[in-house]
Write a protein that holds these residues in place. Structure first.
Motif, PDB file in Angstrom:
ATOM      1  N   GLY A 118      28.213  -3.501  11.387  1.00 39.59           N
ATOM      2  CA  GLY A 118      28.069  -2.205  10.746  1.00 39.59           C
ATOM      3  C   GLY A 118      28.202  -2.290   9.237  1.00 39.59           C
ATOM      4  N   SER A 119      29.111  -3.146   8.751  1.00 39.98           N
ATOM      5  CA  SER A 119      29.303  -3.322   7.315  1.00 39.98           C
ATOM      6  C   SER A 119      28.044  -3.860   6.657  1.00 39.98           C
ATOM      7  N   ARG A 120      27.360  -4.768   7.345  1.00 46.29           N
ATOM      8  CA  ARG A 120      26.130  -5.334   6.783  1.00 46.29           C
ATOM      9  C   ARG A 120      24.980  -4.341   6.846  1.00 46.29           C
ATOM     10  N   LEU A 121      24.888  -3.615   7.948  1.00 46.39           N
ATOM     11  CA  LEU A 121      23.813  -2.637   8.077  1.00 46.39           C
ATOM     12  C   LEU A 121      23.962  -1.491   7.076  1.00 46.39           C
ATOM     13  N   ASN A 157      15.584  -5.350  16.211  1.00 49.90           N
ATOM     14  CA  ASN A 157      16.259  -5.350  14.917  1.00 49.90           C
ATOM     15  C   ASN A 157      17.754  -5.175  15.147  1.00 49.90           C
ATOM     16  N   PRO A 158      18.592  -5.433  14.150  1.00 52.32           N
ATOM     17  CA  PRO A 158      20.048  -5.402  14.337  1.00 52.32           C
ATOM     18  C   PRO A 158      20.593  -4.057  14.790  1.00 52.32           C
ATOM     19  N   TRP A 159      19.864  -2.976  14.479  1.00 52.29           N
ATOM     20  CA  TRP A 159      20.353  -1.664  14.875  1.00 52.29           C
ATOM     21  C   TRP A 159      20.441  -1.514  16.391  1.00 52.29           C
ATOM     22  N   ARG A 160      19.571  -2.194  17.138  1.00 54.34           N
ATOM     23  CA  ARG A 160      19.624  -2.098  18.603  1.00 54.34           C
ATOM     24  C   ARG A 160      20.937  -2.660  19.121  1.00 54.34           C
ATOM     25  N   ARG A 161      21.341  -3.805  18.596  1.00 51.77           N
ATOM     26  CA  ARG A 161      22.622  -4.390  19.008  1.00 51.77           C
ATOM     27  C   ARG A 161      23.774  -3.482  18.602  1.00 51.77           C
ATOM     28  N   PHE A 162      23.692  -2.918  17.390  1.00 51.35           N
ATOM     29  CA  PHE A 162      24.738  -2.018  16.925  1.00 51.35           C
ATOM     30  C   PHE A 162      24.848  -0.805  17.827  1.00 51.35           C
ATOM     31  N   GLU A 163      23.727  -0.247  18.236  1.00 48.21           N
ATOM     32  CA  GLU A 163      23.740   0.937  19.097  1.00 48.21           C
ATOM     33  C   GLU A 163      24.309   0.626  20.477  1.00 48.21           C
ATOM     34  N   ARG A 164      24.050  -0.574  20.996  1.00 48.66           N
ATOM     35  CA  ARG A 164      24.663  -0.969  22.278  1.00 48.66           C
ATOM     36  C   ARG A 164      26.178  -1.044  22.145  1.00 48.66           C
ATOM     37  N   MET A 165      26.642  -1.609  21.028  1.00 53.20           N
ATOM     38  CA  MET A 165      28.086  -1.699  20.800  1.00 53.20           C
ATOM     39  C   MET A 165      28.697  -0.319  20.625  1.00 53.20           C
ATOM     40  N   ARG A 166      27.959   0.585  19.993  1.00 59.13           N
ATOM     41  CA  ARG A 166      28.463   1.951  19.816  1.00 59.13           C
ATOM     42  C   ARG A 166      28.604   2.643  21.169  1.00 59.13           C
ATOM     43  N   TRP A 185      34.145 -14.376  -5.280  1.00 60.66           N
ATOM     44  CA  TRP A 185      33.936 -13.178  -4.483  1.00 60.66           C
ATOM     45  C   TRP A 185      32.846 -13.451  -3.450  1.00 60.66           C
ATOM     46  N   HIS A 186      33.061 -12.971  -2.244  1.00 60.57           N
ATOM     47  CA  HIS A 186      32.073 -13.130  -1.180  1.00 60.57           C
ATOM     48  C   HIS A 186      31.827 -11.768  -0.534  1.00 60.57           C
ATOM     49  N   SER A 187      30.558 -11.354  -0.493  1.00 63.00           N
ATOM     50  CA  SER A 187      30.228 -10.058   0.093  1.00 63.00           C
ATOM     51  C   SER A 187      30.190 -10.146   1.610  1.00 63.00           C
ATOM     52  N   ARG A 188      30.951  -9.275   2.274  1.00 61.98           N
ATOM     53  CA  ARG A 188      30.914  -9.150   3.729  1.00 61.98           C
ATOM     54  C   ARG A 188      30.096  -7.929   4.147  1.00 61.98           C
ATOM     55  N   GLY A 189      29.330  -7.391   3.218  1.00 59.95           N
ATOM     56  CA  GLY A 189      28.568  -6.185   3.482  1.00 59.95           C
ATOM     57  C   GLY A 189      29.084  -5.073   2.595  1.00 59.95           C
ATOM     58  N   VAL A 190      30.038  -4.310   3.091  1.00 61.78           N
ATOM     59  CA  VAL A 190      30.654  -3.260   2.285  1.00 61.78           C
ATOM     60  C   VAL A 190      31.756  -3.828   1.406  1.00 61.78           C
ATOM     61  N   ALA A 191      32.548  -4.749   1.943  1.00 59.57           N
ATOM     62  CA  ALA A 191      33.735  -5.256   1.252  1.00 59.57           C
ATOM     63  C   ALA A 191      33.498  -6.636   0.646  1.00 59.57           C
ATOM     64  N   TYR A 192      34.265  -6.929  -0.420  1.00 64.89           N
ATOM     65  CA  TYR A 192      34.237  -8.234  -1.069  1.00 64.89           C
ATOM     66  C   TYR A 192      35.525  -8.975  -0.745  1.00 64.89           C
ATOM     67  N   ALA A 193      35.380 -10.155  -0.152  1.00 66.74           N
ATOM     68  CA  ALA A 193      36.522 -10.947   0.284  1.00 66.74           C
ATOM     69  C   ALA A 193      36.584 -12.254  -0.500  1.00 66.74           C
ATOM     70  N   PRO A 194      37.743 -12.915  -0.525  1.00 72.14           N
ATOM     71  CA  PRO A 194      37.804 -14.257  -1.116  1.00 72.14           C
ATOM     72  C   PRO A 194      36.944 -15.213  -0.293  1.00 72.14           C
TER      73      PRO A 194
END
Length: 431
Positions: A178-181, A193-202, A405-414
């Motif tokens: 979800g963070s990447r989408l 597309n990735p949204w199908r997998r996301f919708e199954r998880m939802r 800095w490394h982007s995880r989608g929404v957040a930036y992590a070490p």
């Protein structure tokens, strides 16, 4: 002073096509912002996917004006995190509906309720710290993720059970996807597309939450879900099932990844400041509080907070903006400003000693009426985790360069996950 006028005045900015600007923003997010500020000043206009036409600001006075402007002038973005968290999420709501639900959801995460959650956070911290290797390098981010996920699950749903275990397994990949989408301009159309997998998880998440709601209606418990089922709007009506599901998902995701990432950054920063580590060994709570503030200033895990202009001719400081434009506040740019935080590039928690930050300048939780609902909970959680860690372990300092800095989608992590080497103290405690 009027807040609207007719003539449009926009700050300068790049003129490349939207797709080119979008590619630059995705590949050079933080560095790109700094370069744009160097070239155009503390405000500039961009045109990027998802946001469209937008003005990026980092001037303190303009940020304060934006955060204090009413919803008739600026409000929530039309394209927002509701795409992944649901239409009833706090991130998706605007205007009176946002205010209405926010009023209901504030009590579980403030005041005396926080004291009850402290015990949960410490228990989860001690449980996780038992697995830490002595004298061997390892990434702390996965541990911080488990601590914060288990803590928020217990705070929201109470005691553990089959549904708790199912959510503990489902949420990490769900949040990551979800963070990447949320930041990728990917259409929901098409079979593959990735949204199908996301919708199954939802759908899997919704089924689990339905079972938990059914249990909570017949059990007397003192958790967040039970409080949400009991709370009432002014007209006596309660939250709907869909509202509860979306708000719970918001609490579980927003209250999990960002806090864990900040904790990993705290470890990364502390190991590179041995003098500060020595000072913290005496259990100085005020210095620990200041350290957490400085970690969030120098390593904000979210870089942007945003509004959308709702009236033509909205006057924002030096600029007059048309209806529909997004206004993006760059958290990193104002936190890096020497005029706001002297010697901003220096990691120095003592700058906050004895003083609370200005919440229009220190803004890791956003600001105004849309400031993070769980800010107090997150601060408590970080305090308990770091206090317990520094009590029971010695962090081995390092002379290595700071993690990028490394982007995880929404957040930036070490980028290396906040790597640490620890030595267990002989405290006689559970850790």
């Amino acid at each position: 002073m009027t807040t609207t006028t007719t003539a449009v005045t926009l700050p300068p900015g790049p003129t490349a096509p939207r797709a080119v600007q979008g590619a630059y923003a995705l590949t050079q997010p933080l560095r790109g912002m700094r370069r744009l500020k160097e070239r155009y000043g503390d405000a500039f206009t961009v045109n990027v996917p998802i946001f469209g036409n937008a003005v990026v600001i980092s001037d303190p006075a303009e940020i304060k004006q934006l955060f204090t402007s009413g919803p008739d002038l600026v409000d929530n973005l039309e394209v927002n995190l509701g795409r992944v968290l649901g239409p009833h999420s706090m991130f998706a709501l605007a205007g009176d509906e946002h205010k209405r639900q926010r009023k209901l959801l504030v009590p579980p995460f403030h005041g005396r309720r926080l004291a009850a959650y402290e015990k949960i956070v410490e228990e989860e911290t001690l449980r996780e710290l038992e697995s830490w290797p002595d004298g061997k390098a390892f990434a702390t981010l996965p541990s911080m993720m488990r601590i914060t996920l288990n803590a928020i699950l217990r705070a929201v749903f109470g005691a553990e059970g089959a549904e708790f275990a199912a959510l503990r397994e489902l949420l990490p990949p769900f949040v990551t996807l979800g963070s990447r989408l949320a930041v990728a301009p990917i259409s929901k159309k098409g079979r593959f597309n990735p949204w199908r997998r996301f919708e199954r998880m939802r759908r899997e998440y919704d089924a689990i939450v339905d079972r938990l709601i059914a249990k909570a209606r017949v059990e007397e418990k003192d958790d967040v879900l039970s409080m949400m089922l009991q709370t009432r709007y002014d007209d006596g009506s309660g939250l709907s099932r869909d509202e509860i599901a979306d708000q719970l998902l918001t609490l579980l995701t927003a209250g999990h990844e960002t806090t864990a990432t900040t904790l990993a950054w705290a470890v990364e920063r502390l190991r590179r400041h041995p003098a500060l580590l020595e000072e913290l060994k005496n259990g100085d709570g005020k210095l620990l509080d200041a350290t957490i503030l400085e970690v969030q200033r120098t390593r904000p895990v979210i870089d942007l907070t945003a509004r959308q202009v709702k009236q033509d001719g909205y006057r924002l400081g030096r600029w007059t903006l048309p209806k529909g434009y997004a206004v993006l506040v760059s958290i990193a740019l104002i936190h890096d400003d020497d005029a706001v935080f002297p010697h901003a590039a220096t990691f120095d928690p003592h700058r906050f000693a004895g003083a609370r930050p200005d919440l229009y300048q220190w803004i890791p939780f956003g600001g105004g009426t849309r400031r993070c609902l769980g800010a107090a909970f997150a601060t408590m959680e970080m305090t308990v985790v770091l206090r317990t860690l520094l009590r029971d372990f010695d962090l081995v300092p390092t002379a290595e360069r700071g993690e990028r800095w490394h982007s995880r989608g929404v957040a930036y992590a070490p980028a290396k996950g906040g790597r640490a080497i620890v030595r267990r103290r002989n405290t006689g405690g559970a850790a």
